[in-house]
Enzyme design. Sequence first.
Site, PDB file in Angstrom:
ATOM      1  N   CYS A  42      -5.950  -3.974  14.418  1.00 37.69           N
ATOM      2  CA  CYS A  42      -6.394  -4.873  13.340  1.00 37.69           C
ATOM      3  C   CYS A  42      -7.135  -6.106  13.854  1.00 37.69           C
ATOM      4  CB  CYS A  42      -5.205  -5.296  12.482  1.00 37.69           C
ATOM      5  SG  CYS A  42      -4.248  -3.907  11.877  1.00 37.69           S
ATOM      6  N   HIS A  93      -6.388 -11.805   9.063  1.00 34.64           N
ATOM      7  CA  HIS A  93      -6.121 -10.372   8.853  1.00 34.64           C
ATOM      8  C   HIS A  93      -5.229 -10.230   7.622  1.00 34.64           C
ATOM      9  CE1 HIS A  93      -5.048  -6.301   9.232  1.00 34.64           C
ATOM     10  NE2 HIS A  93      -3.843  -6.503   9.732  1.00 34.64           N
ATOM     11  N   ASN A 151      -3.702  -3.433   3.422  1.00 32.56           N
ATOM     12  CA  ASN A 151      -4.079  -3.715   4.802  1.00 32.56           C
ATOM     13  C   ASN A 151      -5.066  -2.639   5.267  1.00 32.56           C
ATOM     14  OD1 ASN A 151      -4.227  -3.881   7.577  1.00 32.56           O
ATOM     15  ND2 ASN A 151      -2.032  -4.173   7.898  1.00 32.56           N
TER      16      ASN A 151
HETATM   17  O1  UT7 Z   1      -1.600  -4.916  10.664  1.00 31.59           O
HETATM   18  C1  UT7 Z   1      -0.273  -5.211  10.979  1.00 31.59           C
HETATM   19  C2  UT7 Z   1       0.567  -4.311  10.173  1.00 31.59           C
HETATM   20  N1  UT7 Z   1       1.910  -4.616   9.872  1.00 31.59           N
HETATM   21  C3  UT7 Z   1       2.414  -5.781   9.398  1.00 31.59           C
HETATM   22  O2  UT7 Z   1       1.809  -6.797   9.363  1.00 31.59           O
HETATM   23  C4  UT7 Z   1       3.823  -5.690   8.895  1.00 31.59           C
HETATM   24  C5  UT7 Z   1       4.529  -7.004   8.905  1.00 31.59           C
HETATM   25  N2  UT7 Z   1       5.781  -6.897   8.202  1.00 31.59           N
HETATM   26  C6  UT7 Z   1       5.856  -6.902   6.847  1.00 31.59           C
HETATM   27  O3  UT7 Z   1       4.845  -7.007   6.171  1.00 31.59           O
HETATM   28  C7  UT7 Z   1       7.213  -6.857   6.228  1.00 31.59           C
HETATM   29  O4  UT7 Z   1       8.204  -6.860   7.230  1.00 31.59           O
HETATM   30  C8  UT7 Z   1       7.437  -5.616   5.300  1.00 31.59           C
HETATM   31  C9  UT7 Z   1       6.596  -5.764   4.056  1.00 31.59           C
HETATM   32  C10 UT7 Z   1       7.050  -4.340   6.032  1.00 31.59           C
HETATM   33  C11 UT7 Z   1       8.897  -5.540   4.908  1.00 31.59           C
HETATM   34  O5  UT7 Z   1       9.284  -6.743   4.244  1.00 31.59           O
HETATM   35  P1  UT7 Z   1      10.631  -7.497   4.674  1.00 31.59           P
HETATM   36  O6  UT7 Z   1      10.748  -8.657   3.798  1.00 31.59           O
HETATM   37  O7  UT7 Z   1      10.562  -7.712   6.147  1.00 31.59           O
HETATM   38  O8  UT7 Z   1      11.728  -6.435   4.260  1.00 31.59           O
HETATM   39  P2  UT7 Z   1      12.816  -5.717   5.183  1.00 31.59           P
HETATM   40  O9  UT7 Z   1      12.188  -4.744   6.104  1.00 31.59           O
HETATM   41  O10 UT7 Z   1      13.734  -6.755   5.754  1.00 31.59           O
HETATM   42  O11 UT7 Z   1      13.641  -4.928   4.077  1.00 31.59           O
HETATM   43  C12 UT7 Z   1      14.476  -5.597   3.128  1.00 31.59           C
HETATM   44  C13 UT7 Z   1      15.122  -4.536   2.262  1.00 31.59           C
HETATM   45  C14 UT7 Z   1      15.789  -3.417   3.065  1.00 31.59           C
HETATM   46  O12 UT7 Z   1      16.926  -3.014   2.363  1.00 31.59           O
HETATM   47  P3  UT7 Z   1      18.378  -3.528   2.805  1.00 31.59           P
HETATM   48  O13 UT7 Z   1      18.566  -3.091   4.214  1.00 31.59           O
HETATM   49  O14 UT7 Z   1      18.346  -5.013   2.627  1.00 31.59           O
HETATM   50  O15 UT7 Z   1      19.282  -2.844   1.823  1.00 31.59           O
HETATM   51  C15 UT7 Z   1      14.762  -2.315   3.043  1.00 31.59           C
HETATM   52  O16 UT7 Z   1      15.339  -1.036   3.173  1.00 31.59           O
HETATM   53  O17 UT7 Z   1      14.115  -3.900   1.463  1.00 31.59           O
HETATM   54  C16 UT7 Z   1      14.174  -2.470   1.663  1.00 31.59           C
HETATM   55  N3  UT7 Z   1      12.816  -1.950   1.542  1.00 31.59           N
HETATM   56  C17 UT7 Z   1      12.255  -1.679   0.354  1.00 31.59           C
HETATM   57  N4  UT7 Z   1      12.722  -1.788  -0.911  1.00 31.59           N
HETATM   58  C18 UT7 Z   1      11.883  -1.440  -1.900  1.00 31.59           C
HETATM   59  C19 UT7 Z   1      11.925  -1.684   2.542  1.00 31.59           C
HETATM   60  N5  UT7 Z   1      10.778  -1.235   1.996  1.00 31.59           N
HETATM   61  C20 UT7 Z   1      10.964  -1.224   0.649  1.00 31.59           C
HETATM   62  C21 UT7 Z   1      10.137  -0.864  -0.432  1.00 31.59           C
HETATM   63  N6  UT7 Z   1      10.633  -0.998  -1.681  1.00 31.59           N
HETATM   64  N7  UT7 Z   1       8.885  -0.415  -0.264  1.00 31.59           N
END
Ligand code: UT7
Length: 309
Positions: free
Chosen positions: A109, A234, A264
């Site tokens: 990216c 980005h 993205n």
């Molecule tokens: O070009 C670079 C590419 N990548 C990035 O920049 C990614 C950077 N990271 C992010 O954007 C974020 O970390 C995410 C959007 C991927 C995730 O957001 P988060 O606030 O970090 O959520 P998390 O991974 O801590 O998940 C929180 C909860 C979890 O459930 P529990 O364990 O609290 O019960 C996940 O299982 O949300 C759950 N979860 C979802 N729930 C509904 C994860 N994905 C989803 C979803 N819908 N799509």
Amino acid sequence: MRRATITGLGTAVGREVVTNHDLARTLDTSDEWIVERTGIHERRVGGTCLELGAEAARLALEQAETEAADLDLIICSTCTPDQVFPAVSNRIQDELGANCGAFDLNAACSGFTYGITIGQAQIAAGMERVLVVGVDTLSRFTDWQDRTTAILFGDGAGAVVLAPPSRPDRGLLSTYMGSEGRYADLLACDFGGYIRMDGKEVFRQAVRVMVSASLKVLADAGLDAPDVAAVVPHQANIRIIESAMKRLGIPLERAATVLQSTGNTSSASIPLAMDAAVSNGGIRDGDAVLLVGFGAGMSVAAALLRWGK
Ligand code: UT7
């Protein structure tokens, strides 16, 4: 050193719109969750790197009033090429009818900003017109059953023509390219596999490297954060952008965003956001504009420019 500036900008996105509601039909997710955690409402899917890249390139050439035959070099940034080889840039060259060197680069990216940096160096060394294309088709490497990644990505392209500015105070002021290979496993895609990611850790490292790269290019150009009229970050997650802007001390309103409707798009995300900002008056002639990208690698790149031909 002879400067380079952006004389033309063009973009393209996948034809199909995939909304959060569409995803919520097949995944255990919701529009509310995706919007709150990422800022994304929909993404655009479809097309090959050649199709999207050539479409963006044609528009950039048109705006720059440059004939493809007059290009000295084509650099295409992509981490999702249509084939292992030849490079996407070779096919774009043929499609445009250009007659110059062409190569692809993969800095994930951060690749578009890497491309601008390399293009600028070629202009400094004597080239007159360099085309930099950023294109990615991440939808082809996305596991649409995985709610942790499927909500994030889309397909798109952006292209710029770089040339020496007619006003000497316009153009690229400073650039930075970085790599932190110890974080390579945080975000990866194997041959034949899908994107896998430690989202939380990518988030944390992304904010840190965006801020440090931005401060480097500001210091090199002798500017302070408040001097920046527009930041083109980005487009991965609105919360990453918010955190980075806060740490840089630049008001969030100065950040160009397009992720709400594109998701993205990796190499394409910075030119897509830049195009949107130019269209809505967020970037004007004479503005100090900061481009900053991060991604798999972990790669990071920043560029500071004084907008205008
Ligand atoms: O070009 C670079 C590419 N990548 C990035 O920049 C990614 C950077 N990271 C992010 O954007 C974020 O970390 C995410 C959007 C991927 C995730 O957001 P988060 O606030 O970090 O959520 P998390 O991974 O801590 O998940 C929180 C909860 C979890 O459930 P529990 O364990 O609290 O019960 C996940 O299982 O949300 C759950 N979860 C979802 N729930 C509904 C994860 N994905 C989803 C979803 N819908 N799509």
